[in-house]
Design a protein around this motif. Sequence first.
Motif, PDB file in Angstrom:
ATOM      1  N   UNK A   1       0.844  -1.208   0.000  1.00 11.83           N
ATOM      2  CA  UNK A   1       0.000   0.000   0.000  1.00 11.83           C
ATOM      3  C   UNK A   1       0.876   1.254   0.000  1.00 11.83           C
ATOM      4  N   UNK A   2       1.984   1.220   0.744  1.00 15.11           N
ATOM      5  CA  UNK A   2       2.903   2.369   0.733  1.00 15.11           C
ATOM      6  C   UNK A   2       3.467   2.569  -0.674  1.00 15.11           C
ATOM      7  N   UNK A   3       3.748   1.450  -1.341  1.00 17.00           N
ATOM      8  CA  UNK A   3       4.294   1.544  -2.703  1.00 17.00           C
ATOM      9  C   UNK A   3       3.284   2.215  -3.636  1.00 17.00           C
ATOM     10  N   UNK A   4       2.026   1.800  -3.540  1.00 13.86           N
ATOM     11  CA  UNK A   4       0.988   2.406  -4.399  1.00 13.86           C
ATOM     12  C   UNK A   4       0.906   3.910  -4.121  1.00 13.86           C
ATOM     13  N   UNK A   5       0.984   4.280  -2.848  1.00  9.41           N
ATOM     14  CA  UNK A   5       0.830   5.693  -2.480  1.00  9.41           C
ATOM     15  C   UNK A   5       1.999   6.525  -3.027  1.00  9.41           C
ATOM     16  N   UNK A   6       3.216   5.981  -2.954  1.00 11.44           N
ATOM     17  CA  UNK A   6       4.360   6.730  -3.487  1.00 11.44           C
ATOM     18  C   UNK A   6       4.226   6.883  -4.998  1.00 11.44           C
ATOM     19  N   UNK A   7       3.791   5.799  -5.644  1.00 16.43           N
ATOM     20  CA  UNK A   7       3.633   5.873  -7.101  1.00 16.43           C
ATOM     21  C   UNK A   7       2.573   6.920  -7.477  1.00 16.43           C
ATOM     22  N   UNK A   8       1.544   7.023  -6.663  1.00 17.11           N
ATOM     23  CA  UNK A   8       0.502   8.036  -6.936  1.00 17.11           C
ATOM     24  C   UNK A   8       1.077   9.456  -6.883  1.00 17.11           C
ATOM     25  N   UNK A   9       2.104   9.648  -6.077  1.00 16.58           N
ATOM     26  CA  UNK A   9       2.729  10.979  -6.007  1.00 16.58           C
ATOM     27  C   UNK A   9       3.634  11.228  -7.207  1.00 16.58           C
ATOM     28  N   UNK A  10       4.256  10.169  -7.693  1.00 20.67           N
ATOM     29  CA  UNK A  10       5.242  10.328  -8.767  1.00 20.67           C
ATOM     30  C   UNK A  10       4.623  10.338 -10.163  1.00 20.67           C
ATOM     31  N   UNK A  11       3.802   9.304 -10.415  1.00 22.94           N
ATOM     32  CA  UNK A  11       3.385   9.029 -11.803  1.00 22.94           C
ATOM     33  C   UNK A  11       2.728  10.229 -12.488  1.00 22.94           C
ATOM     34  N   UNK A  12       1.818  10.960 -11.823  1.00 15.15           N
ATOM     35  CA  UNK A  12       1.143  12.052 -12.535  1.00 15.15           C
ATOM     36  C   UNK A  12       2.103  13.171 -12.939  1.00 15.15           C
ATOM     37  N   UNK A  13       3.264  13.234 -12.311  1.00 12.23           N
ATOM     38  CA  UNK A  13       4.204  14.326 -12.600  1.00 12.23           C
ATOM     39  C   UNK A  13       5.241  13.942 -13.644  1.00 12.23           C
ATOM     40  N   UNK A  14       5.202  12.709 -14.096  1.00  6.14           N
ATOM     41  CA  UNK A  14       6.194  12.274 -15.090  1.00  6.14           C
ATOM     42  C   UNK A  14       5.591  12.390 -16.485  1.00  6.14           C
TER      43      UNK A  14
END
Length: 467
Positions: A170-183
């Motif tokens: 779940x922590x991994x999903x949350x970090x990806x949610x912060x990163x992916x939209x900005x790439x």
Amino acid sequence: MAAAGATADIVSDNPADPGDRVGSFRPGGGIDVDRAVSAARDAAAGYAALPAQARADSLHRAAGRVEARAAELAELVRREVGKPVLEARGEVARTAAILRYHAQAALDPDGDTFPSGDGRSLLMARRRPRGVVGLITPWNFPIAIPAWKLAPALAYGNACVWKPSPFSPACAEALLECLAPELPGPVVQMVQGRADAGAALVGHPGVHAISFTGSVATGNAVARMAVERGAAAQCEMGGQNASIVLADADLEAAAATIATAAMGYAGQKCTATSRVICDGATAAGMRDALVAAVEGLRVEDPAEEACRVGPLISAGARDAAAAAVKRGVEAGGRLLAGGGPLDAPGNYLAPALVEVDDPSAELAQEEVFAPVCALMRADGADAAVELANGVRHGLVTAVFTRDLDRVLDLANRLDTGLVRVNQPTSGVDLHTPFGGEKASGLGPREQGKAAREFYTSLRTVLISPSC
Ligand code: NAD
């Protein structure tokens, strides 16, 4: 071939409250890794061609998202891996800082020029991204460790396929949610999964480099597989870290620092102190001070602000740690504190301090990755160094003393990647090189400017006048 049980859902439960299910996740396997590598490969060239400033901007914006969600992320880290809430908040703040640090590093010089043989040509060595990098991460720093791999990988223009730990999905999903939209594209692919997914990633011919953090046994297997097929490998692994307390140290202060370094977050840091080596002349005083400091630590629900020692990640990890303590005592160790499970729901173990005379004893040699620490004695600084170095690991050593001359000497003789004086073994400065010697580390260091070594390769270019 998938291991038995590899296709069962990954279930994430709160280590402090077994009735609290954080989530259930579908594990990926070889096919998912294959798809992820293809998508990353398709995105890699376009991403590498972007101006460094664009990559830096993406990372800064991702840091902003982490900051905006800081309270929620800290709660998730606390709930999913049982990290004391104060430390969970620190990890989130650090994650944002890591993203910002590497955003800035993207704009650093990307090579060197050299005097050419003919004096007229341009001779240079330029750094370029490796291409697709595979990232395999543990659960204990479920967002900061992924960030310290993803941020430099992206800053220097790589596409990433990331396999997080099945204990922190779940922590991994949350970090990806912060990163992916900005790439600018699908340059970070994540595959949730277990060992089989990790092995598929390491063995995939489309992955040019693998950065792994985890246990020594897994890291060695990862390194062997990567090297065999010609991929670069960076493995940061376990420790068996010593805190040396010399006769002139302030024993009370050293004991307080060491107790937290050994037992904080239930000892589940690669940099935790697992051995305290104290000078024979002060052994009795150190023993008393350490027992008092360990017994004074708050072992409780990680949601409590005062919590310093929370639960272990799983009931299995708690039971394995209790069994290691029991074996240690049966082998001649003297139990000075703790060692048993707490009579409470959650995977709690009372922090265990065991006095050990035999340097070859299991508790002196093997990482338990739990709130378990061996107290040993050495007569003088030379004997302490020999004892500290007498393990296969080499991550970090702490030295407690007021004698600067001695420190200057010891810092050269301790064979660990980090030496910290009058500091806990645990603790990392994100702008400095981080990594271990001997069995604790393989390949270039992580973090700070050192991260560039792994996430780029050098191309030497000679440009001469046409006539
Ligand atoms: P682990 O080795 O069990 O797992 C680490 C990762 O590797 C997980 O994502 C796991 O699914 C994956 N994996 C497992 N088998 C694999 C295989 N055959 N091929 C590829 N991937 C595979 O470690 P853990 O329990 O998650 O973490 C605890 C360990 O990590 C401790 O030993 C600790 O000291 C170490 N650690 C080291 C550092 C460091 O920077 N030196 C930092 C944190 C943790």
